[in-house]
Design an enzyme around this catalytic site. Structure first.
Site, PDB file in Angstrom:
ATOM      1  N   ASP A 483      99.166  56.153  76.330  1.00  0.00           N
ATOM      2  CA  ASP A 483      98.241  57.279  76.131  1.00  0.00           C
ATOM      3  C   ASP A 483      97.973  58.045  77.411  1.00  0.00           C
ATOM      4  OD1 ASP A 483      97.831  56.660  73.532  1.00  0.00           O
ATOM      5  OD2 ASP A 483      95.951  55.594  73.846  1.00  0.00           O
TER       6      ASP A 483
HETATM    7  C1  GLC Z   1      95.381  51.315  74.423  1.00  0.00           C
HETATM    8  C2  GLC Z   1      95.576  52.013  73.110  1.00  0.00           C
HETATM    9  C3  GLC Z   1      97.008  52.041  72.692  1.00  0.00           C
HETATM   10  C4  GLC Z   1      97.871  52.508  73.808  1.00  0.00           C
HETATM   11  C5  GLC Z   1      97.646  51.707  75.069  1.00  0.00           C
HETATM   12  C6  GLC Z   1      98.421  52.204  76.246  1.00  0.00           C
HETATM   13  O1  GLC Z   1      95.529  49.951  74.256  1.00  0.00           O
HETATM   14  O2  GLC Z   1      94.822  51.425  72.102  1.00  0.00           O
HETATM   15  O3  GLC Z   1      97.175  52.868  71.571  1.00  0.00           O
HETATM   16  O4  GLC Z   1      99.196  52.434  73.397  1.00  0.00           O
HETATM   17  O5  GLC Z   1      96.290  51.749  75.401  1.00  0.00           O
HETATM   18  O6  GLC Z   1      97.920  53.397  76.736  1.00  0.00           O
HETATM   19  C1  GLC Z   2      92.299  55.577  77.900  1.00  0.00           C
HETATM   20  C2  GLC Z   2      92.831  54.198  78.155  1.00  0.00           C
HETATM   21  C3  GLC Z   2      93.895  53.827  77.191  1.00  0.00           C
HETATM   22  C4  GLC Z   2      93.423  54.102  75.794  1.00  0.00           C
HETATM   23  C5  GLC Z   2      92.975  55.545  75.654  1.00  0.00           C
HETATM   24  C6  GLC Z   2      92.546  55.854  74.230  1.00  0.00           C
HETATM   25  O1  GLC Z   2      93.265  56.493  78.186  1.00  0.00           O
HETATM   26  O2  GLC Z   2      93.317  54.039  79.464  1.00  0.00           O
HETATM   27  O3  GLC Z   2      94.214  52.463  77.347  1.00  0.00           O
HETATM   28  O4  GLC Z   2      94.472  53.854  74.912  1.00  0.00           O
HETATM   29  O5  GLC Z   2      91.957  55.786  76.559  1.00  0.00           O
HETATM   30  O6  GLC Z   2      91.229  56.115  74.053  1.00  0.00           O
END
Ligand code: GLC
Ligand code: GLC
Length: 812
Positions: A483
């Site tokens: 993300d």
């Molecule tokens: C969080 C989110 C997931 C994402 C991950 C890496 O665990 O829930 O959807 O893939 O972060 O950013």
């Molecule tokens: C932030 C976190 C990631 C998560 C995302 C979604 O970017 O670092 O892990 O998946 O928020 O809310």
């Protein structure tokens, strides 16, 4: 240093020191009514949705930590104490917290008085039961005063924290007998109320927070407890609470059981009222009656235990290593149930307000859950698919209460659709239920445009094809699995969220090698499914596109020693030796290697060697290297994190299994095992002080080698790590893999393992699989026999329902 121990016989983690390095929590309930509970009885309850139906109030990120919960206060002479140590923090003579499967039992002992509270949510019940047992172990008669306490949340956990001009005037309760009812907003649009009861007559009560504590006191010094008598307060506005006051006299050796119930009720419009302004309590009374004796409570508790015995009987390993056995047989599977229930919504790190059920997250969670309760997995798949758009794109999440998708944490993540293929096919392989593919499933919850689930998989596959970039690699959209690699956001305003800010995808050249690898892996699964269904044209079409993707990856995704990560907005490489920082990333190397791309040419081996060289550390495999040390506007959030944390070179445990599986693709069982063990919590118990989070569950992240404190974990419980590690250890290391037509056996283990045994229930039959490794190999099968008959391959055929089948596997 340890703060407790595993009691494998009882499937519990036993905490013996209340001052754990962080609150160590557990979850009660696994269907509709849920509670979070810490080792000192902190936490909260909700019905279905932690945002819209929060039943009790909790204060995140407070001082002290873990503020709010279901507290009991014992007044014994002038001494006031709590069995969970908090909130009073009066030193106890004995303290023990046993976190079990959907229950927690906390015992405190002080001056010869022992109080045990067993907390659980009975199956099929909208209530948390608290069975409290007081024993007088002292030599003299004890006249004790007992106060219960919890604080109501005004239902919507978000507005509960911000809209005080309204909230302080809306609170309403009713008190009848020993039950306190919370009915705020019931007279207008709500069809629900909550209650807190005890199964004996009470001496007094309080329902107004200020009267109970005194305006300037904390949870640790309630005014009424100090005074030794209830305030008999009735809440009107401000902050309604529920507290029972009981006087308990116990002779030496005598004990008393009390049953408290925190329940939730919904009533139909025409059944809301008993009389004017008096709520209809019928359902609450029914629930109380179901648990008004110790015998009834014990029976419900036994049912819960049996339920878990059954679930955990589906996959069970016996190896030479008790740390492996306990994580696989108990805790990892339990965590998979919890992530299935909550996705990323409610934990001690996820506030229950920000995030619902993630499209990508919940699909991946299925990998670790499908074998447990396939019917619930099925329903989940349909729910998720129902939020998809007609072009295959998706809402990134949906709200559990409404099952409607929303953009609260962004949209346009181009990996999202593929996870539906992954989730659905893992369900079909477990169950053989091809029928699910014919279910008519709406798009964006609109039934008038419904298509079969199979068609949803096709549009998912095609979504990638319709969004290819200049190198014929998948365009990344807002981001892929990571993300935080925001190649199209270009945000320079700190008031913007990276997740929801504008996504400049027009003219963008940003392509993802992670999606490319995922497309090949999931695309092959899709092809196998099409074949199975006899769809030859679709098989050929899909095969052509997967082959083209493999070519594109080999041609444009290889950096010489590893797979590059992406191309950015301008078409420049990300995760290449050409870059100054972030030269190598885990995700693309994981997925392209899992797909075996360039295996013959030695690419996979080279990529994995590079991962070992640059990304591996004592605490696991970090996400990227070198860590970003400044903000890169063209990369976004990833470079916002300090080096070594989260997606910027943290050990983001979720993706470590991708490398582990990749290692098994080239048969390196020792490497796979070494990586597995490094992030596995049962192996980290001795380092609890550093690791900080619970030794019985995985955390999302362990600080990486570049961090200030490498090895410190955060974000325990709700992480795709749970499903991925279980999937990896059960199917790739121990190597028992559900396929469309049977169970495939292909272990990839450390060479020094002599043997192990897996009991697997699969499609109604039980397989007792004894694997022997006389030659000390990592992988490879010499022979497989089923009920003493030699098989020609390594696929165990389906056996008759109810049969127990003996399987002998000789590796070599
Ligand atoms: C969080 C989110 C997931 C994402 C991950 C890496 O665990 O829930 O959807 O893939 O972060 O950013
Ligand atoms: C932030 C976190 C990631 C998560 C995302 C979604 O970017 O670092 O892990 O998946 O928020 O809310």
């Amino acid at each position: 240093m340890k703060f407790g121990f595993f009691d494998d016989g009882r499937k519990e983690y036993v905490i013996t020191n209340p001052q754990t390095p962080y609150p160590w929590i557990n979850y009660l309930g696994n269907e509709d009514f849920f509670s979070l509970i810490s080792n000192t009885a902190g936490g909260y309850s909700f019905y279905l949705d932690a945002k819209f139906r929060r039943i009790t109030r909790y204060r995140y990120n407070n001082v002290p930590i873990d503020s709010g919960g279901r507290y009991f206060y014992i007044k014994d002479g002038d001494t006031i104490w709590s069995p969970g140590w908090k909130p009073c923090k009066t030193p106890l003579d004995k303290y023990e917290c046993r976190h079990g499967l959907n229950y927690t039992s906390i015992t405190g002992e002080k001056d010869g008085v022992s109080v045990n509270v067993l907390f659980f949510v009975p199956l099929k019940t909208w209530a948390e039961v608290q069975k409290l047992t007081i024993i007088n172990n002292s030599g003299q008669t004890k006249k004790l005063k007992l106060f219960s306490f919890l604080e109501w949340c005004l239902w919507n956990a978000a507005t509960d924290m911000e809209n005080f001009q309204r909230n302080f005037s809306t609170g309403e309760v009713e008190i009848e007998g020993s039950t306190i009812y919370h009915k705020t907003e019931y007279k207008e649009r709500r069809n629900h109320y909550a209650f807190y009861s005890v199964n004996v007559p009470i001496t007094g009560y309080d329902t107004d927070r200020e009267s109970f504590f005194g305006l300037y006191n904390g949870f640790d010094e309630p005014k009424v407890v100090a005074e030794g008598k209830a305030g008999m307060s009735e809440a009107h506005g401000w902050s309604p609470i529920a507290s029972h006051y009981l006087e308990v006299e116990l002779k030496p050796g005598e004990s008393r059981d009390l049953i408290f119930i925190l329940g939730y009720v919904e009533n139909k419009d025409e059944e809301k009222w008993e009389s004017k302004n008096i709520i209809n309590k019928t359902k609450a009374r029914e629930t109380m009656a179901r648990f008004n004796t110790v015998a009834k409570v014990n029976e419900a508790f036994d049912d819960l235990k049996k339920y878990w015995e059954n679930l955990l009987g589906i996959y069970n390993v016996k190896s030479a290593d008790e740390k492996l056995d306990r994580i696989v047989n108990i805790w990892n599977q339990y965590q998979c149930m919890i992530t299935f229930c909550f996705s990323r919504s409610a934990s001690y790190f996820e506030s229950g307000i920000g995030r619902g059920m993630g499209f990508r997250d919940s699909n991946q969670d299925l990998l670790g859950f499908v074998h447990q309760i396939p019917e619930r997995a099925r329903e989940r798949i349909i729910d998720i698919a129902s939020t998809q758009f007609q072009d295959g794109g998706c809402y990134h999440q949906y709200q559990p209460l409404t099952k409607r998708g929303n953009n609260d944490i962004g949209g346009g993540f181009n990996d999202d659709p593929l996870w539906l293929i992954v989730g659905t096919i893992s369900y079909i392989k477990e169950t053989g239920d091809m029928g699910i593919l014919d279910e008519m499933v709406p798009f964006d919850n609109d039934m008038s445009v419904a298509k079969s689930l199979f068609d949803h998989l096709t549009v998912s596959f095609d979504h990638v094809l319709n969004n290819l970039g200049p190198h014929k690699l998948p365009l990344i959209g807002r981001a892929d699995w990571n993300d935080c690699l925001n190649l199209n956001c270009f945000s320079n305003d700190p008031n913007e969220s990276f997740q929801t800010t504008e996504n400049k995808t027009e003219d963008s050249k940003a392509e993802s090698l992670m999606i490319a690898g995922l497309f090949v892996v999931s695309g092959r699964e899709y092809i196998a499914l099409c074949k199975k269904l006899g769809k030859s044209a679709e098989t050929a079409r899909a095969q052509k596109h997967v082959d083209m993707m493999v070519d594109a990856i080999k041609k444009h995704g290889w950096d010489g020693e590893w797979f590059i990560r992406a191309y950015d907005y301008y078409g420049k490489k990300v995760g290449s030796k050409e870059n100054e920082e972030g030269k190598i990333f885990i995700e693309s190397n994981g997925w392209c290697s899992m797909a075996g791309i360039g295996k013959e040419e030695g690419m996979v081996e080279k990529a994995l060697n590079s991962v070992k060289k640059y990304l591996d550390c004592d605490h696991g495999i970090v996400l990227n290297n070198p860590a970003f040390t400044r903000y890169y506007i063209e990369y976004g959030e990833i470079s916002s994190y300090p080096a070594g944390y989260k997606e910027n070179a943290g050990v983001f445990c979720h993706n470590n299994p991708w490398i582990i599986i990749a290692e098994t693709v080239i048969g390196r069982g020792d490497e796979a095992w070494e990586y597995y063990r490094k992030i596995c919590p049962s192996y980290l118990e001795d380092r609890s002080e550093l690791h900080k989070t619970e030794p019985y569950v995985y955390s999302q992240m362990i600080a990486g080698k570049d961090a200030w404190r490498p090895g410190e974990a955060k974000n325990s419980w709700l992480s795709g790590t749970a499903a991925w590690t279980f999937y990896t250890v059960s199917q790739y290391i121990l190597g028992i893999k559900p396929q469309f037509d049977g169970l495939e056996i292909s272990p990839c283990i450390p060479a020094n393992w002599k043997q192990f045994k897996v009991t697997r229930k699969f499609r109604g039959a039980t397989y007792v699989i004894a694997v022997e490794n006389p030659m000390g190999v990592n992988t490879g099968i010499k022979s497989v026999s089923l009920n003493d008959k030699e098989l020609s391959g390594k696929l165990l055929p389906l056996c008759a329902h109810g049969t127990v089948n003996k399987v002998k596997v000789i590796m070599g």
